[in-house]
Structures are given as C-alpha cells and as structure tokens.
Design a protein around this motif. Structure first.
Motif, PDB file in Angstrom:
ATOM      1  N   TYR A   1      47.089  45.568  42.588  1.00 42.36           N
ATOM      2  CA  TYR A   1      47.043  44.362  43.133  1.00 42.36           C
ATOM      3  C   TYR A   1      47.924  44.298  44.553  1.00 42.36           C
TER       4      TYR A   1
ATOM      5  N   ASN B   1      34.442  32.158  50.901  1.00 41.66           N
ATOM      6  CA  ASN B   1      35.597  32.951  50.423  1.00 41.66           C
ATOM      7  C   ASN B   1      36.987  32.431  50.632  1.00 41.66           C
TER       8      ASN B   1
ATOM      9  N   ARG C   1      37.447  34.400  41.024  1.00 40.77           N
ATOM     10  CA  ARG C   1      36.825  35.425  41.639  1.00 40.77           C
ATOM     11  C   ARG C   1      35.897  34.977  42.704  1.00 40.77           C
TER      12      ARG C   1
ATOM     13  N   ASN D   1      32.444  38.136  46.831  1.00 37.09           N
ATOM     14  CA  ASN D   1      32.574  39.444  47.391  1.00 37.09           C
ATOM     15  C   ASN D   1      33.195  40.556  46.280  1.00 37.09           C
TER      16      ASN D   1
ATOM     17  N   ASP E   1      36.412  40.213  44.845  1.00 40.16           N
ATOM     18  CA  ASP E   1      37.683  40.084  45.143  1.00 40.16           C
ATOM     19  C   ASP E   1      38.202  39.212  43.863  1.00 40.16           C
TER      20      ASP E   1
ATOM     21  N   TYR F   1      41.621  36.816  42.772  1.00 42.93           N
ATOM     22  CA  TYR F   1      42.561  36.174  43.162  1.00 42.93           C
ATOM     23  C   TYR F   1      43.460  35.606  41.868  1.00 42.93           C
TER      24      TYR F   1
ATOM     25  N   ARG G   1      45.798  39.653  44.922  1.00 39.84           N
ATOM     26  CA  ARG G   1      44.591  39.726  44.965  1.00 39.84           C
ATOM     27  C   ARG G   1      44.390  41.269  44.444  1.00 39.84           C
TER      28      ARG G   1
ATOM     29  N   LYS H   1      41.163  43.961  45.109  1.00 41.85           N
ATOM     30  CA  LYS H   1      40.120  44.046  45.750  1.00 41.85           C
ATOM     31  C   LYS H   1      39.042  44.415  44.999  1.00 41.85           C
ATOM     32  N   SER H   2      37.878  44.190  45.434  1.00 43.93           N
ATOM     33  CA  SER H   2      36.427  44.056  44.482  1.00 43.93           C
ATOM     34  C   SER H   2      36.603  45.846  44.232  1.00 43.93           C
TER      35      SER H   2
END
Length: 602
Positions: free
Chosen positions: A2, A295, A564, A567, A569, A571, A580, A582-583
């Motif tokens: 994260y 987003n 979510r 994309n 990601d 949070y 966060r 990342k995806s």
C-alpha cells in the motif's frame, strides 16, 4: 504494497463555546472547544474585535463538550470520548494542570459553574454528577443521578440557581433532578423529558421542544407562565429560518458558531455574516469512502458533518462546509451520475449534493435535504448503497432510547423518500446493506443510541424492490454482526462474529463459512472473482469460488472504510490517513495459508 496518500479529511467541530476577558492582554476572547475525531482536540481563542486567534491543543482526548470560564482566571475543560479528562488551563501562564479523570467514565458532557465556585459536569456511561474544585485541583464523583441502571447519560447540567445544580438525563427513562449543594442530595423534579431553559433567584423555566413550564425558584412549585421577555436571548434565527445558539459578549454584542463558521453580531437585529473559523483545521478520522466514475475519492469526517474530495492525480484535497443543519456525521455516500447521495446522523437526513453546482447549504439548495428519517430513526448505521432499481437504499437505527431500525429508499428522479419500519420485524437496527442486480441485502444487530447493546440473535434479510422481504435468516446469538457485508460474483459475504458467511442468492442458503482470527471490519470486491477482507491489522484477498487466500498484507491499523475505483485501485483509511493499493497489487500469487484464515464448509 500500500501507499500513503496523506490526510485529506480536515474540519472544525465546535462542541462548546464561552467568552472571557484574557488576563494576558485585557481583551475579550471567544473560546471555542474544537473536537478532532481520531486526534487531539484544541481550544481556539478568537479576539472578538480584531479576530486574531490563538490555538491551544488539549493535553489529551479528542475534544470536549464541557467548557467553563472560571472567573477569567482558568478555563476548565471536560473531554470525550475516551477518558473523560478534566483539564484546567491557567490563563496567565497558559499552562495546563495535570489531567484528572474518573476511571468509570468516558465522557464529560456539558459543564456548568455552580454558585459555590465548583464546576459541575454530567457524564457517560456512569450517569454521574462530577464536581471539580479549580482552587485545589480536585475531582469528585457526587454519585449516580438516576436509580435506573439502564440510564447512562447525565446531561445537560445547569447551575444558574444559587445553591442548586439541575441535571437531566436518560435515555432508558428520562429524568430531571435538582442537586442541593449544601446537603449534597438529589431531588427529583416531576418533569421527565424537560431540561432547564433558564433558572435564577426569581424563577425556573423548564423546556421540552416548544413547551415551557415555570416554577418558583424558592418553593419549586408551579407558577403561571411568565412572559418570555424575562428569558435571556440564547438563539437567533439564521436567514434560512434555522435557530442558532449565541453567547453574549460585552457591549450588547453576541457571537455564534455554525459548522465551520462563526459570526459576531453588533446587535440582535443584525443578519449574521458567516466567516470561516480562523486557523488551519486539523486532520480528522475518515469515516466513509467512495470513488466516483471520474476516480475522484470522496469521504466523510468521523465527526463534524463535513465531506471531502481527494484527487489522486493532482494530490489535492477539498473539504466542505456543513452538509446539513443537524450535528453528527455522514455515514452513507453513493455516487450516481453527477450527484452524491448522503445519509447523516443525528437528524436522520437524506441529502443530495451536486459538486458541479455552487455550494448553498444555508438555503437548502446545494446540498439539499430531502425527507428525513427522524424523529423515529436518526442514525444511518447500515450506510447506503445503489439498489438494483436505481434507488439509493439506506439502513437506519432508531432514535435515542429505543431499539429498532428501518430501511429507506431515495428516488434519484423524483427525490421522494420512502421508509420501511422494522424491515425484519426483529426490533433491531440495520447495521449493514449491500445490493446486486436483483436484491438489497441487509443485516441487523442489537445496537442502539443511548442504550446498551442488546445481545440477541442478529438477522439477515433479502429485500426485493417492489416486493419487499423475500427471505430472512437468524444467526446464532454468539455470532454478533458488525458493518461488513459485500456482494461478490456468486455469493453475498456476511460478517457474523469471527466468520464470513457466504450466502447464495440462488438457493437462498449459506453455502460456506470462512473463519477469521477476529471479526472482519470491512469487505469489498477487489476485482472479478476476488474478495478483500480487512481483518484486524491485515488485508486478506481470497478467491471467491475456492475461498483460498491468494494474498495478504499487514496494515498500519484497523480499517473501517474502503472503496474500489473503476480502474481497480483500492483506497482505504486507517484513522485520519488515506492509503491506496494499486490495481496491479490488488490480486497476487498464491501463498501459503496459515492460521489467519481457514475454510470451513457449512
């Protein structure tokens, strides 16, 4: 891994105010008690002429309802929600005395100055009257105010009548008592539900809503109603028609606070001009999170009735003013089109906010309040979801002093609100909601406002829009439910005790159960076929079909809000910090499964 994004949620939350003549410069100061959710509260001293300010952090706890100016020599502060600290500030040295506390209390509610020079305060959960001597720095508990052990609140307190402190409270059973300072005894007043509007050596005026009753200050006997002109002015009407409390300043002036703003009136006939409270607002606990179609990350503060927006591209944040007229916080947030739909405690408010339009909450234009769930339901404990019918569905808890819950629906097209009382007919609050393309799912528990948690079998229900309740399950009493619930590709994931129950909406049965080391605090779908559970200090991803763990990561603390983005990601918030995943990290390779999580087929 994260990533730390910052502390984008910031606000003021003024719980109390007083006025003093500062011994350091002889100038009049408006004193504001600022609550910082998840942090440490402060006092903000504002010069009523120059508007210069000074910020004094409290020695401990998140903030204070209790605030008393002790003869322009000391400021006495009673804190909440963790310790019920008694803090005393010497105004000449600007030094705090060592904190005092009662080990059985968590909250000081409001405080008042008695005619004997002591400072008195109400409490929670002990329903006590606490007495502080600023001369000797001693704190004493004068005992429980109510004989009803289910009453945990003693508030408000009032000390305007010489020799007497009035204490109201509840919420199991409303009461009003008079405390005799000399005899150190409580005497009941037969006016449950009333509080003291004003008391002095001439009269006592009690108030409940718009109803007033009057008493003789010596005999405590009822007298005919007096003309309201005898009462001190304690509120004014804002341009939107809402009452706002005020405090008298020198030379016939008044001051007031509304949300993130304050005002000074030269005379009562003036129209208040709101201006932001000076100083920088503190980071506060993030209570709710969502990500919109652009987003953009939205969230709400843990107290103070504000929302924020965080732009992950520019790393910039914006924080709102107050979103509605009542105090509390926003629980539910749903983004639909260009609008945000909010649900808020304590007014039971349903709210629409249009971010692209000018802010005009004061005139109820933007944000706009719709039909409220109050007075019967005040806390959107279950939060809000977008239903399969395009409506915004919210789960509610009953008003103070009552168990029970409700389910509501906001219609985005008509702005009509419909409320279903007791959707599971089990007398429990709705503590979580979720939805798929067919149903709205709700879970209930024995929580309530102002009452102890009632231990009973929690409920789970399947609600079909346009039809109503189509299925209901009672869980064992030992498996108490929290907020966590999420819809996956095949199952509805339901936290109950230290387990996740996988409910199949096709068979209307619990198909599997996943045991966890402790109750899951939040659930969300992390991607196709992958569910993410926040359990204690860990994030655990697992395959929805096989329930096998595919990834786990340690966290900086418990998570009670996550969302979510489109994309991929994810949070999440820990206290006042936004993080966060990342995806690309949302799912990962298979790893060995240890005792943190295990599969059990029901």
């Amino acid at each position: 891994m994260y990533k730390y994004l910052g502390r984008p949620c910031r606000n003021f939350n003024i719980l109390a105010k007083t006025v003093m003549i500062d011994p350091l410069d002889g100038r009049e100061k408006l004193v504001l008690s600022n609550f910082v959710a998840g942090g440490t509260g402060s006092l903000i001293l504002i010069d009523t002429e120059s508007h210069a300010y000074e910020v004094l952090p409290l020695p401990g706890d998140e903030g204070a309802w209790g605030l008393v100016n002790w003869f322009d020599q000391k400021l006495v502060v009673g804190t909440c929600p963790n310790h019920a600290y008694l803090h005393c500030l010497d105004l000449v040295t600007r030094e705090w005395a060592p904190p005092l506390s009662d080990p059985d209390e968590k909250y000081f509610w409001d405080m008042t100055l008695g005619s004997d020079g002591y400072v008195y305060g109400g409490s929670w959960p002990g329903c006590s009257l606490l007495r502080y001597d600023p001369r000797t720095h001693e704190l004493l508990n004068q005992g429980r105010v109510s004989e009803n052990l289910d009453n945990h609140y003693s508030r408000p307190v009032y000390g305007g009548l010489p020799g007497t402190i009035f204490v109201a409270g509840g919420f199991s059973e409303s009461f009003l008592k008079a405390y005799d300072m000399e005899k150190e005894e409580f005497h009941a007043i037969d006016a449950p539900g009333f509080t003291v509007r004003e008391a002095n050596s001439s009269f006592i005026c009690l108030e409940k809503g718009t109803e007033q009753i009057w008493y003789d200050a010596v005999t405590f006997q009822r007298i005919p109603d007096l003309d309201p002109q005898y009462l001190s002015v304690k509120a004014i009407t804002l341009p939107n028609g809402q009452d706002c409390s005020i405090i008298a300043l020198a030379n016939g002036r008044y001051a007031g606070v509304r949300g993130q703003d304050y005002f000074i009136l030269e005379q009562l006939s003036d129209v208040p001009i709101l201006q932001r409270i000076p100083s920088d607002p503190s980071p506060t606990r993030i209570f709710t999170l969502l990500v919109d179609a652009k987003n953009q990350v939205w969230g709400s503060s843990g107290f103070g009735q504000t929302i924020f927006r965080y732009d992950p591209v520019s790393d910039e944040a914006w924080n709102s003013a107050t979103v509605c007229n009542a105090g509390g916080e926003v629980y539910g947030m749903v983004a639909l089109g260009e609008q945000l739909y909010l649900s808020a405690y304590v007014g039971g408010d349903h709210i629409i906010y249009r971010p692209e339009q000018p802010w005009d909450q004061l005139n109820n234009r933007n944000p706009k309040m719709l039909q409220a769930a109050s007075p019967d339901y005040i806390r959107p404990e279950g939060r809000s979801v977008l239903g399969p019918d395009g409506g915004i569905w919210t789960g509610w808890s009953a008003k103070y002093g009552q168990y029970g819950g409700a389910l509501s629906r906001m219609d985005p097209d008509t702005e009509h609100v419909h409320i279903w009382r007791e959707p599971l007919n089990n007398g429990q609050q709705v503590c979580g909601v979720a939805a798929d393309n067919r149903y709205v799912y709700l879970k209930t528990n024995g929580g309530a406002s102002g009452l102890p948690i009632r231990q009973a079998a929690c409920g789970f229900g399947v609600w079909q829009p346009g039809v109503g309740l189509v299925h209901q399950v009672a869980f064992p009493e030992e498996e108490q439910m929290g907020h966590a619930i999420a819809v996956g590709d095949s199952y509805v994931f339901i936290q109950a005790g230290s387990s996740l129950h996988l409910f199949d909406p096709n068979t209307m049965q619990v198909a599997k159960r996943i045991a966890t080391a402790e109750p899951c605090s939040w659930l969300l779908q992390a991607g196709e076929g992958t569910m993410l559970a926040f359990v204690g200090h860990e994030a655990i991803w697992f395959d929805e079909r096989t329930t096998q763990v595919v990834r786990k990561e340690g966290l900086p603390g418990p998570v009670r809000a996550a969302a979510r983005a489109s994309n991929g990601d994810i949070y999440f918030a820990v206290g006042d910090v936004l993080y966060r995943f990342k995806s690309t990290n949302a799912i990962g390779r298979d790893i060995s499964v240890d005792s943190i999580i295990a599969q059990e087929t029901v």
